[in-house]
Design a protein around this motif. Sequence first.
Motif, PDB file in Angstrom:
ATOM      1  N   GLY A  46       0.516   9.832  -3.647  1.00 44.39           N
ATOM      2  CA  GLY A  46       1.840   9.226  -3.629  1.00 44.39           C
ATOM      3  C   GLY A  46       2.228   8.676  -4.989  1.00 44.39           C
ATOM      4  N   ASP A  56      -3.740   4.816   5.177  1.00 43.34           N
ATOM      5  CA  ASP A  56      -3.489   3.404   4.927  1.00 43.34           C
ATOM      6  C   ASP A  56      -2.463   2.810   5.874  1.00 43.34           C
ATOM      7  OD1 ASP A  56      -1.413   4.807   3.969  1.00 43.34           O
ATOM      8  OD2 ASP A  56      -1.304   3.787   2.043  1.00 43.34           O
ATOM      9  N   GLY A  99       5.405   6.283  -1.272  1.00 43.22           N
ATOM     10  CA  GLY A  99       4.190   6.964  -0.831  1.00 43.22           C
ATOM     11  C   GLY A  99       4.275   8.469  -1.012  1.00 43.22           C
ATOM     12  N   ALA A 100       3.272   9.154  -0.485  1.00 45.46           N
ATOM     13  CA  ALA A 100       3.237  10.607  -0.612  1.00 45.46           C
ATOM     14  C   ALA A 100       4.410  11.234   0.132  1.00 45.46           C
ATOM     15  CB  ALA A 100       1.918  11.145  -0.069  1.00 45.46           C
ATOM     16  N   ARG A 119      -4.473  10.976   0.785  1.00 47.18           N
ATOM     17  CA  ARG A 119      -5.368   9.865   0.935  1.00 47.18           C
ATOM     18  C   ARG A 119      -6.565  10.165   1.840  1.00 47.18           C
ATOM     19  NH1 ARG A 119      -3.677   5.041  -0.551  1.00 47.18           N
ATOM     20  NH2 ARG A 119      -1.470   5.444  -0.773  1.00 47.18           N
ATOM     21  N   GLY A 162       1.118  13.044   8.734  1.00 53.05           N
ATOM     22  CA  GLY A 162       2.251  13.777   8.174  1.00 53.05           C
ATOM     23  C   GLY A 162       2.543  15.051   8.951  1.00 53.05           C
ATOM     24  N   MET A 221       1.144  17.872   6.053  1.00 48.95           N
ATOM     25  CA  MET A 221       2.366  18.294   6.722  1.00 48.95           C
ATOM     26  C   MET A 221       2.586  19.801   6.615  1.00 48.95           C
ATOM     27  SD  MET A 221       5.043  16.587   3.971  1.00 48.95           S
ATOM     28  CE  MET A 221       6.531  17.157   4.788  1.00 48.95           C
ATOM     29  N   PHE A 275       0.810  -1.225   0.000  1.00 53.14           N
ATOM     30  CA  PHE A 275       0.000   0.000   0.000  1.00 53.14           C
ATOM     31  C   PHE A 275       0.843   1.275   0.000  1.00 53.14           C
ATOM     32  CE2 PHE A 275      -3.769  -2.306   2.247  1.00 53.14           C
ATOM     33  CZ  PHE A 275      -3.968  -3.044   1.088  1.00 53.14           C
ATOM     34  N   ASP A 291      -2.386   7.151  10.717  1.00 54.62           N
ATOM     35  CA  ASP A 291      -2.602   6.923   9.287  1.00 54.62           C
ATOM     36  C   ASP A 291      -3.701   5.874   9.051  1.00 54.62           C
ATOM     37  OD1 ASP A 291      -2.088   7.521   6.614  1.00 54.62           O
ATOM     38  OD2 ASP A 291      -0.538   6.001   6.418  1.00 54.62           O
ATOM     39  N   GLY A 315       2.889  18.821  -4.406  1.00 54.07           N
ATOM     40  CA  GLY A 315       1.666  18.223  -3.852  1.00 54.07           C
ATOM     41  C   GLY A 315       0.428  19.072  -4.060  1.00 54.07           C
TER      42      GLY A 315
END
Lengths: 336, 336, 207, 207
Positions: free
Chosen positions: B109, D33, D76-77, D173, D188, D128, B79, D28, D119
């Motif tokens: 992401g 996630d 990820g982000a 997300r 974040g 964040m 994930f 998270d 972003g």
Amino acid sequence: MKKIMNSPDTLVAEALEGLVISFPQYLKQVPGTHVLTRATPKPAGRVGLVSGGGSGHEPAHAGYVGYGMLDAAVAGEVFTSPTPDQVLEGIRVADHGAGVLLVVKNYTGDVMNFDIARELAEAEGIKVATVVVNDDVAVENSSFTTGRRGIAGTIFVHKIAGALAEQGASLEEVEAVANRVIAHVRSMGFALEPCTVPQAGQPTFTLADDEIEMGIGIHGEPGIERQKLRSAHELAQSLLEKIAMDLPLKAGDHLACMVNGMGATPLLELAALAREVSLWSKSHDMPLDVVWTGEFMTSLEMAGASLTLLPLDDTLRTLLAAPCDTPQLRQGVHHD
Amino acid sequence: MKKIMNSPDTLVAEALEGLVISFPQYLKQVPGTHVLTRATPKPAGRVGLVSGGGSGHEPAHAGYVGYGMLDAAVAGEVFTSPTPDQVLEGIRVADHGAGVLLVVKNYTGDVMNFDIARELAEAEGIKVATVVVNDDVAVENSSFTTGRRGIAGTIFVHKIAGALAEQGASLEEVEAVANRVIAHVRSMGFALEPCTVPQAGQPTFTLADDEIEMGIGIHGEPGIERQKLRSAHELAQSLLEKIAMDLPLKAGDHLACMVNGMGATPLLELAALAREVSLWSKSHDMPLDVVWTGEFMTSLEMAGASLTLLPLDDTLRTLLAAPCDTPQLRQGVHHD
Amino acid sequence: MTNTQFQQLWVCFGQAVSKHKDELNQLDAAIGDADHGTNLDRGLQQVLEKMQAASPATLQATCKLVAMTLLSTVGGASGALWGSGLLAAAKVFPDTDTCDDKTLTQAIQAFVDSIEQRGKAVVGDKTMLDVFVPALSSLAQDAEPITVVVPEIAAHAKEWAEATASLQAKKGRAAYLGPRSVGHIDPGATSSALWWQCLGRIIGGSV
Amino acid sequence: MTNTQFQQLWVCFGQAVSKHKDELNQLDAAIGDADHGTNLDRGLQQVLEKMQAASPATLQATCKLVAMTLLSTVGGASGALWGSGLLAAAKVFPDTDTCDDKTLTQAIQAFVDSIEQRGKAVVGDKTMLDVFVPALSSLAQDAEPITVVVPEIAAHAKEWAEATASLQAKKGRAAYLGPRSVGHIDPGATSSALWWQCLGRIIGGSV
Ligand SMILES: Nc1ncnc2c1ncn2[C@@H]1O[C@H](COP(=O)(O)OP(=O)(O)O)[C@@H](O)[C@H]1O
Ligand SMILES: Nc1ncnc2c1ncn2[C@@H]1O[C@H](COP(=O)(O)OP(=O)(O)O)[C@@H](O)[C@H]1O
Ligand SMILES: [Mg+2]
Ligand SMILES: [Mg+2]
Ligand SMILES: [Mg+2]
Ligand SMILES: [Mg+2]
């Protein structure tokens, strides 16, 4: 119990319709029955293959109806052997004049219901042979008991006997090759979580957070022993050692392997388990010629896996590699 | 948490090895990376397709690497979007001189990491185009937000764009057909049970015995609303109405549908759900030309399903039906 | 026994299985696959419907109808066993409204023989035979009229069923559990006891 | 700030994230996630190993090493954002052992600018940035030396992170949850507060 269904009583019938809707190029339903057969029947003069059993093992068995494998699959209620009249319908539709082979998993209910059906079909003049798959090494084999269960290894029987039938072999030849597979195929499985039979509504057993059931069948029943959860490496090790000793296997044997998910186990984990089989086979000097990884014979939403090994000779290897075209298994795609 | 694994930290790497072991005729690993690519590369001069994202969605995406679909799949941790250097490796191996299409699911992401990789690849002189799939109608689409998620509809993009790329179309043409699919494909899903991220060890949420999460994504995250469990009929109804209104669909539209299991849902239940889609499409006079039922884009061992609809024109229908040969999807078996 | 009594037997058995369905499933869950109650209940409800619709006029016709219905609706081990057992019994029953005690005993004997042949189990294997075999031998050996004997058998049937708990299963699904099958009552023996309890009530005249 | 201090910052941050890993994952899990702690921790452990192995000698070299390591290990982000943000900051840092306060502020400004660009989020979107933007503006506006200002910011950072609880997520997300994202603290933002706390301790001299 949480299931995507309208009611436990209609689930199997609705699912059979849904399978035909999903795979119309492969499947059609024999009207008024729980029998799914090939959308395009096999040519006359070739041996037909019929398998089946209780539902809840999908893709078994309807997923294997098609070119190079089965001619008809007979579905019972969930985990309940189909009745003889249904099996008879399957035999009738699968007979193209050269007789029909019944591939039965060794459960009392299946064996008896298929037997009664065979008697009925023979009374109608159809030539029928039966092979009984009993690949589960978890269960001790003894003439005083029911004998071993048939589990995932059954699919190797479908594939190999189906390929030979497609080539126009006689019923005796198809039966003989099926029995050759049965003589050599061995499996064993374990569960991390139980499943819930829709009609019963309760999980078939409960496990603590660090427990597994070792040596399970495919009907949600408990296994032969409750054990502690172990690493993928150790789980593979214990299943494979048990299988290897049973056969027995020796260095130099070429193997086909099936890494079968019981229903709720992600492919991610099955793939990790496949890697362990490969490491084991390397360290034992047994080349792994064929690996099938995925869900082949499930137990509803049970979490867990089974491993199946089949030592290969040239005949078996060739038949295993032959083209097939079914909802679940397709080999021999033609392109460019 | 019970999983068949050696450790959460090695699971993805081991599973990638296991996938190559299971599908050696389809997959090879780019050494030292989490990139799986075709065992037999595409001929020079054809556009390459790369997809990927976090792991835990198997068979996505490595299951779609092969003739007629992807050239490479890039796997992140479970994930977790893959890193740009990994995506760059995927782009490099998928480039056969005609450029590379990145098929990205719309998650912050994924979008950002694939974007950084694209910048790096372009700096190396590789032509790269990106399409972002956002088929999830559960999430409102607005320019002030992240926009919709990409979920199971992504596989229709792989299939259709992959088929066109295989025919030798240009990067612009492949990008255009991918965007045409994206413009029309819509999905929505629900969960009966959560999943457990191996690294986290705890289920991502908990549900009472009569509750479901409606409008879930594919990362174990809660959905947009907690609801009561309903019949398969009502569940299908509410998903399909939402999708149909969003598109909007009209009587006479020909549809392709994907009935996708989230990981732990038996094919028996998915087939029952497929039947509901068929009944719905009939009552709305929208012929269902194609139905895919099975596990295409999962969320580890989550129980639940998603429905995807794609209205078809002749081009999309033809490309959807074109042969493909991958670990998960095979069409066009050649026999007799 | 009259045809009416024989039909009452199936009505009674159908109701009893329906009432104990969950219990039978739970017994089967412990050592099998949790469907024994569901299986029998599905078949017996069909039997009751078909019996009502067709009103078969003779013992043989009733027995055949019950046999064919169970054979085509129960499935599993019990479907095959009850179905083929009753088909064998139907050959013994006369095509008339009534039979004497000896014929009833012979019909039950044919039922048990057929089950032994089809299932290859013997007493002590932890199956329905662990109720049917002792019941049949009481019936065959006892000199008293069946209106006395059968209610006595019925009174013992539950004990015989419960005594299967101490056995290790040798046949059927429970055999796969090996020693783990010990300590659980066999579901098929339990439903068989219900059948004998019904027969006891009907022949004893308490229904 | 010296290169040594900058490296201490990452050691401190790595330890803090490792200590709060489960907490970050749980935050998270509620709106994302469940991997934020795992993601950052995986990357920062790599940073510490590589920093020790390579001992980069200048601020720029250190920042680049941290950036590239996070970019290639976090995913990820947060991986993309921390990675590309630090790559931008590395361009501001001098290729020497020390920089003045203004340069440090400019480097952080470049970091934040890059994150905003990559972003497309703004303050109030529950990310964040809800820690980094107010922190940066305190740093840029305040006339006092950073040895005073940064510890003050560090003291506020946790509040800013916690204040994200009342926001509805617009990016990342958590945005998919819509109104259901309200009531949960952004992971974040929480890890960003840990970073500022480390910077506060190091610049304030308490490490
Ligand atoms: N070989 C056999 N001979 C006699 N009775 C048997 C045999 N195998 C199973 N049984 C009986 O059948 C019962 C199980 O029936 P059921 O649950 O309906 O079928 P299945 O085991 O196929 O699920 C067992 O409890 C046992 O009494
Ligand atoms: N567009 C964005 N701009 C700034 N920060 C973001 C953005 N999207 C997500 N984030 C931050 O990233 C955090 C999530 O990081 P992480 O869990 O590691 O990545 P992922 O969401 O891919 O799993 C969020 O809590 C948020 O603070
Ligand atoms: Mg059964
Ligand atoms: Mg993530
Ligand atoms: Mg049973
Ligand atoms: Mg996350």
